[in-house]
Each structure stands twice: as structure tokens, then as C-alpha cells.
Design an enzyme around this catalytic site. Structure first.
Site, PDB file in Angstrom:
ATOM      1  N   HIS A 174      -2.414  96.927 102.483  1.00 59.71           N
ATOM      2  CA  HIS A 174      -1.049  96.824 103.630  1.00 59.71           C
ATOM      3  C   HIS A 174      -0.799  95.352 103.919  1.00 59.71           C
ATOM      4  O   HIS A 174       0.226  94.872 104.011  1.00 59.71           O
ATOM      5  CB  HIS A 174      -1.409  97.965 104.722  1.00 59.71           C
ATOM      6  CG  HIS A 174       0.156  96.950 105.731  1.00 59.71           C
ATOM      7  ND1 HIS A 174       0.347  96.088 106.752  1.00 59.71           N
ATOM      8  CD2 HIS A 174       1.553  98.285 104.838  1.00 59.71           C
ATOM      9  CE1 HIS A 174       2.111  96.098 106.963  1.00 59.71           C
ATOM     10  NE2 HIS A 174       2.107  97.322 105.934  1.00 59.71           N
TER      11      HIS A 174
ATOM     12  N   HIS B 211       2.147 108.786 103.556  1.00 51.86           N
ATOM     13  CA  HIS B 211       2.562 107.110 103.632  1.00 51.86           C
ATOM     14  C   HIS B 211       0.501 106.737 103.912  1.00 51.86           C
ATOM     15  O   HIS B 211       0.060 106.747 105.365  1.00 51.86           O
ATOM     16  CB  HIS B 211       3.050 106.807 105.458  1.00 51.86           C
ATOM     17  CG  HIS B 211       3.513 105.599 105.699  1.00 51.86           C
ATOM     18  ND1 HIS B 211       2.716 104.742 106.639  1.00 51.86           N
ATOM     19  CD2 HIS B 211       3.654 104.095 105.067  1.00 51.86           C
ATOM     20  CE1 HIS B 211       2.944 103.739 106.478  1.00 51.86           C
ATOM     21  NE2 HIS B 211       4.453 103.565 105.796  1.00 51.86           N
TER      22      HIS B 211
HETATM   23  O1  G3P Z   1       7.351 103.311 103.077  1.00 50.21           O
HETATM   24  C1  G3P Z   1       7.674 102.390 103.138  1.00 50.21           C
HETATM   25  C2  G3P Z   1       6.843 101.587 104.139  1.00 50.21           C
HETATM   26  O2  G3P Z   1       5.211 101.617 103.859  1.00 50.21           O
HETATM   27  C3  G3P Z   1       7.343 100.362 104.505  1.00 50.21           C
HETATM   28  O3  G3P Z   1       6.125  99.835 106.041  1.00 50.21           O
HETATM   29  O4  G3P Z   1       4.707  98.168 106.471  1.00 50.21           O
HETATM   30  O5  G3P Z   1       4.406 100.196 106.399  1.00 50.21           O
HETATM   31  O6  G3P Z   1       4.433  99.140 104.514  1.00 50.21           O
HETATM   32  P1  G3P Z   1       5.077  99.475 105.866  1.00 50.21           P
HETATM   33 CA    CA Z   2       4.254 100.692 102.695  1.00 54.93          CA
END
Ligand code: G3P
Ligand code: CA
Length: 263
Positions: A50, A8
Site C-alpha cells: 500500500h 481489503h
Molecule cells: O478499496 C479501496 C481502498 O483500498 C482505497 O484506499 O488507502 O486503503 O488503498 P486505500
Molecule cells: Ca487499496
């Protein structure tokens, strides 16, 4: 079969998220896929960031979508994670490129070159962020870029994710064979989404929602859709995902997940 381990924002527990350094570390750790968020710059480049603003990860005022790539390239996207690194005489020398803004093009090239070199398939889970001033242009640019790599077919090592159902519908129109992941953060959205999304769409529920809402959790688990769960960082989170038969776990700690799964 055990779930795929997806890094992630890269190996973002240890290294600043969305930097090339975080993704190279994730590949070195054996991550089977990489997750990234994408935004469009004012001059039309997709960059892996992000937040809407630069405050948290580049420690400067500004909005990503109003900046040109050349201006973003001046900024350090890693220092916030390790503010004292300049004072650490024992810190290893770093390649500056590892800490700069990462374009999606560079990330795609990195994955393609890594897979060619090692013979190991690595996938990408690309999330388009909304709302944004550019609306559907984000998905249009994304599909154009993926087409350049020949990565819009059913076997492409890419899937597109979004919380926005409309954004995923756009991708489906532009590239009908690409795999799609409908992200869900709030249980209240499940009723609408369950009726709207395509039968072959993947579901991407948040681990917190699954924990907090057992009834929705059961409905999602029996919906017939594959599940890609985020953000799975602890053993107890992983165990819940295994119980649910999740096909992918999206984690800030890919090395930890791989260790738990494969020992
Ligand atoms: O993988 C999905 C997740 O990343 C969604 O939330 O806020 O981390 O982009 P966020
Ligand atoms: Ca994400």
C-alpha cells in the site's frame, strides 16, 4: 442480492495486510473477492504494497519503487503487526512465505489455483497506486500480466481500481473489456468525476465521505453506477451500504461481514 464481500488487503484486521497469510485467511473465511494495492519495483515486478515507503509495514527505510524484488524479498512484512510473536512459545509454526513481500503474480496464481481446487469463484479488485515515478507503466505491466492469465475479458474475475481517473483511462485503452472502479475519497471530486467517467464504470466511494456528505451520497446513489464501498468494518457501515444498494463491501474484516450478512 446482497453485496459481495471483498477482503481489503486480505483479512487485514487480524493478519498483516497484503501478506499471503492475510489472503489465505480471507479465502478460508469465505471472502468472495480480494482487494490489493500494487506498485512497481525498480526491476519491473508488480508487488502488493500500500504505502510508497517501507517504514510502516517492513519497519525499514526505503521506497518500494527504488528497490528490486530480491531486496524486498529479504524483508519481513508481518512482524509490525505482531512484534512479540518470537517470544510466544505457543504460537503455531508459520510458513515464512506467508510473511514476505507478495507479488501480484503469486496472488493471481493463488486465486486461480484456489478457484480450480474448490470450484468457488473468487474475484480480485486490484488498485494501482498513484502518483508514482513509473506513471503509466504500472497499468501497462498490469494488463500484460492479466493477459498472461487470460483475464482481460468481460468475464475475467478481475477489476481494476484507482483514485486516478487518468490511470483508469489507460486501462480502458489497453483492455477495453476490463471492469473499472473509480475510487473517490473526497466529495469535492464528485462533480468532475460524474461528468468524466464511463457509463459502465463502477464507483468506489469511501464510507466516511458517504457519511459526511449526505447530498453527494444521494447523488452517487442515484447516479446509475454500481457502488463498491470501502472500508466497511462495522455493522452500522454495512447497514448504510445495504441502504444504498452497494454491490460490494470492501472490508478488513471479511469474516465479520459474512457473519452479519449470512448469519
Ligand atoms: O478499496 C479501496 C481502498 O483500498 C482505497 O484506499 O488507502 O486503503 O488503498 P486505500
Ligand atoms: Ca487499496
Amino acid at each position: 442480492m446482497r453485496p459481495q464481500v471483498v477482503a481489503h488487503r486480505g483479512a487485514s484486521h487480524e493478519i498483516a495486510e497484503h501478506t499471503l497469510g492475510a489472503y489465505v485467511a480471507a479465502l478460508d473465511a469465505g471472502a468472495e473477492a480480494l482487494e490489493c494495492d500494487v506498485r512497481l519495483t525498480a526491476d519491473g515486478h508488480l508487488v502488493c504494497v500500500h504505502d510508497r515507503t517501507l517504514k510502516r509495514t517492513a519497519q525499514t527505510p526505503g521506497v518500494v519503487s527504488t528497490m528490486e524484488l530480491a531486496d524486498l524479498a529479504e524483508l519481513d512484512f508481518a512482524k509490525w503487526k505482531n512484534p512479540w510473536i518470537d517470544l510466544d512459545d505457543e504460537a503455531p509454526d508459520r510458513d515464512e512465505a506467508f510473511d514476505r513481500v507478495l507479488t501480484l503474480r503469486t496472488l493471481l496464481e493463488t486465486v486461480r489455483d484456489y478457484s480450480t481446487r474448490t470450484g468457488r469463484r473468487v474475484e480480485l479488485a486490484i488498485e494501482t497506486k498513484h502518483p508514482t515515478r513509473y506513471g503509466g507503466l504500472v497499468e501497462k505491466r498490469l494488463v500484460e500480466l492479466l493477459s498472461e492469465f487470460g483475464w482481460i475479458g468481460p468475464d475475467a474475475p478481475v477489476r481494476v481500481m484507482s483514485f486516478s481517473y487518468t490511470a483508469l483511462q489507460r486501462v480502458e485503452r489497453l483492455a477495453p473489456d476490463l471492469r473499472l472502479v473509480q475510487l473517490i475519497e473526497h466529495a469535492r471530486n464528485w462533480a468532475m468525476l460524474s461528468r468524466a467517467i464511463g457509463p459502465d464504470w463502477i464507483l468506489g466511494p469511501g464510507i466516511q465521505m458517504l457519511r459526511d456528505h449526505p447530498k453527494v451520497r444521494a447523488r452517487i446513489a442515484h447516479s446509475g453506477h454500481d457502488l463498491h464501498v470501502w472500508t466497511v468494518n462495522k455493522k452500522s457501515d454495512l447497514e448504510l451500504c445495504l441502504d444504498l444498494g452497494a454491490k460490494a463491501v470492501i472490508s478488513d474484516r471479511p469474516a465479520h461481514m459474512l457473519e452479519l450478512l449470512d448469519g
